[in-house]
Every structure is written in structure tokens, then in C-alpha cells.
Design an enzyme around this catalytic site. Sequence first.
Site, PDB file in Angstrom:
ATOM      1  N   ASP A  56       7.452  -0.703   4.174  1.00 32.88           N
ATOM      2  CA  ASP A  56       7.513   0.361   3.166  1.00 32.88           C
ATOM      3  C   ASP A  56       6.301   1.279   3.217  1.00 32.88           C
ATOM      4  O   ASP A  56       5.207   0.875   3.644  1.00 32.88           O
ATOM      5  CB  ASP A  56       7.568  -0.246   1.753  1.00 32.88           C
ATOM      6  CG  ASP A  56       8.919  -0.848   1.425  1.00 32.88           C
ATOM      7  OD1 ASP A  56       9.770  -0.968   2.334  1.00 32.88           O
ATOM      8  OD2 ASP A  56       9.114  -1.215   0.250  1.00 32.88           O
ATOM      9  N   HIS A 201       4.254  -3.701   4.349  1.00 35.77           N
ATOM     10  CA  HIS A 201       3.943  -2.288   4.141  1.00 35.77           C
ATOM     11  C   HIS A 201       3.177  -1.747   5.356  1.00 35.77           C
ATOM     12  O   HIS A 201       2.303  -2.438   5.878  1.00 35.77           O
ATOM     13  CB  HIS A 201       3.096  -2.095   2.879  1.00 35.77           C
ATOM     14  CG  HIS A 201       3.823  -2.414   1.618  1.00 35.77           C
ATOM     15  ND1 HIS A 201       4.042  -3.709   1.186  1.00 35.77           N
ATOM     16  CD2 HIS A 201       4.407  -1.608   0.691  1.00 35.77           C
ATOM     17  CE1 HIS A 201       4.725  -3.692   0.059  1.00 35.77           C
ATOM     18  NE2 HIS A 201       4.956  -2.428  -0.275  1.00 35.77           N
TER      19      HIS A 201
END
Length: 245
Positions: A56, A201
Site C-alpha cells: 500500500d 507498505h
Amino acid sequence: MTRKYVLVLILCFSIISVFFTELTTYADKGRPYYEETGEVVWDINTEDKIIALTFDDGPHPKYTAAILDLLAKYDAKATFFIIGKNAEKYPDIVLRSYSEGHELANHTYSHPFKASITELQAQLRQTKEIIYGITGFSPVLFRPVGGNYNDRMINAAVKDGYKVVMWSWHQDTQDWKQPGVNKIVQKVLKGSKPGDVILFHDGGGDRTQTIKALEEILPVLKKQGYTFVTISELIESKQQQEQVH
């Protein structure tokens, strides 16, 4: 007196009925409902040793590039949930991700933790147009910011042609907190099972720990016989199993 009493009861019942109808309309229908409809994906039940790695908040010129290098080294495919404004800054990284066979997905334009449905739809359209402009590919997956969702959000995303993607509840690495390389590694390796969706992430802060953790995670899982697939490949695998059964 009796007639008035009955009328009052009827009125009270009507008010209560309206209240619970509204409550049902706006309440979260829950994971079982959305897994049944296929509108939201957390992970899948399978005996095939496949795992979906997801990232992400990118792209980032340093961290995403390093992750792409590692994925290529271990013949691993992943899904990148892209923030539109970052894609505008680093289109070359977006194009590289797509060209190397990874899946690109929508994670809004500016990563708002709170947004109206109208604002969300505008952000999804904007990011979709950016990704399409760079790659010629239109994303079909959307991950809500912070994993926060409600019925109206899901309905809006589905209406716009998206499938909503979360992650396996036991596979949130919380790498954004920078908990230490070892904690990230142990979180993933201890909990890994076929059909998992793992949350990492590649943007939004210093992702050095994430990269170092992946350097340990990828070879171990590969040695255990796992294949790293995109979310769409994971979904396709589930559909094929359902057709067989």
C-alpha cells in the site's frame, strides 16, 4: 381509552420498525455476507500453496524500486495499491511495476481517512485515469484507506466496477509502525498458510524495515513451496476450485 392505547402501541411499533430498518440499511453486513457475494476479499480457502503479497501507499522511487528488485529475484508477483498523487510523481515506477507483471490497484488519490461517498468516487476515478494514462490498464481492485469500510462505500466501489480487497486478519505486518525487521519476519512466517493475503507498505514513510524483512521472508516461503500471485490470480484460483466442486 382502549382504542387510544392501541393507537399508541401501533405508533410506537411503527417508529421502532423504521429505526431498525434504518439501522439495518446502514450497518455493516459483515464479512460472511461480503465473502458470499464476492464483493470483498480477505483471503481464500485453498490447499494450493499460493500467497498474495500486497503493498500500500506507493509508489516510492526508492522503496518500491527495491521491492521490485526483490520480487524479480524470487520470481514473485505482487499487487500494488497505488495512491494517485504518488503515481503522478513517479510514473516510471508505476510503468515498471506493470511491465514486470505485477497487478496495479486503486488506493485513492490522496489517501483520505475520511471522505464522503462522492469524494471517494471522485478519488477513485482520478487515480484510475492516472494509472490508465501511464499503463493503458484500468484497475479493478480497490483497498479502502486504513481498511475502514461500510456498506455504502462497498456499494459505491462495486457500482464503479471494483472488487474491494482487504487482507488476512493474521497477516497485517504493521510495517508502517516500523516495529523491527524481526517482528515483521516472524509475523509473516509464523502465520503463513495457503491463500493468505499479506499486507505490507511500499510508501508513506521509511520502508527500510519492510525491504530487509522481505529479504528474509521471500526465500523462506519459496523454499517451503509457496508461489506468490496477484490478487486477481488468487481470485481466479478460488473460482476454478468452485467450478471443480
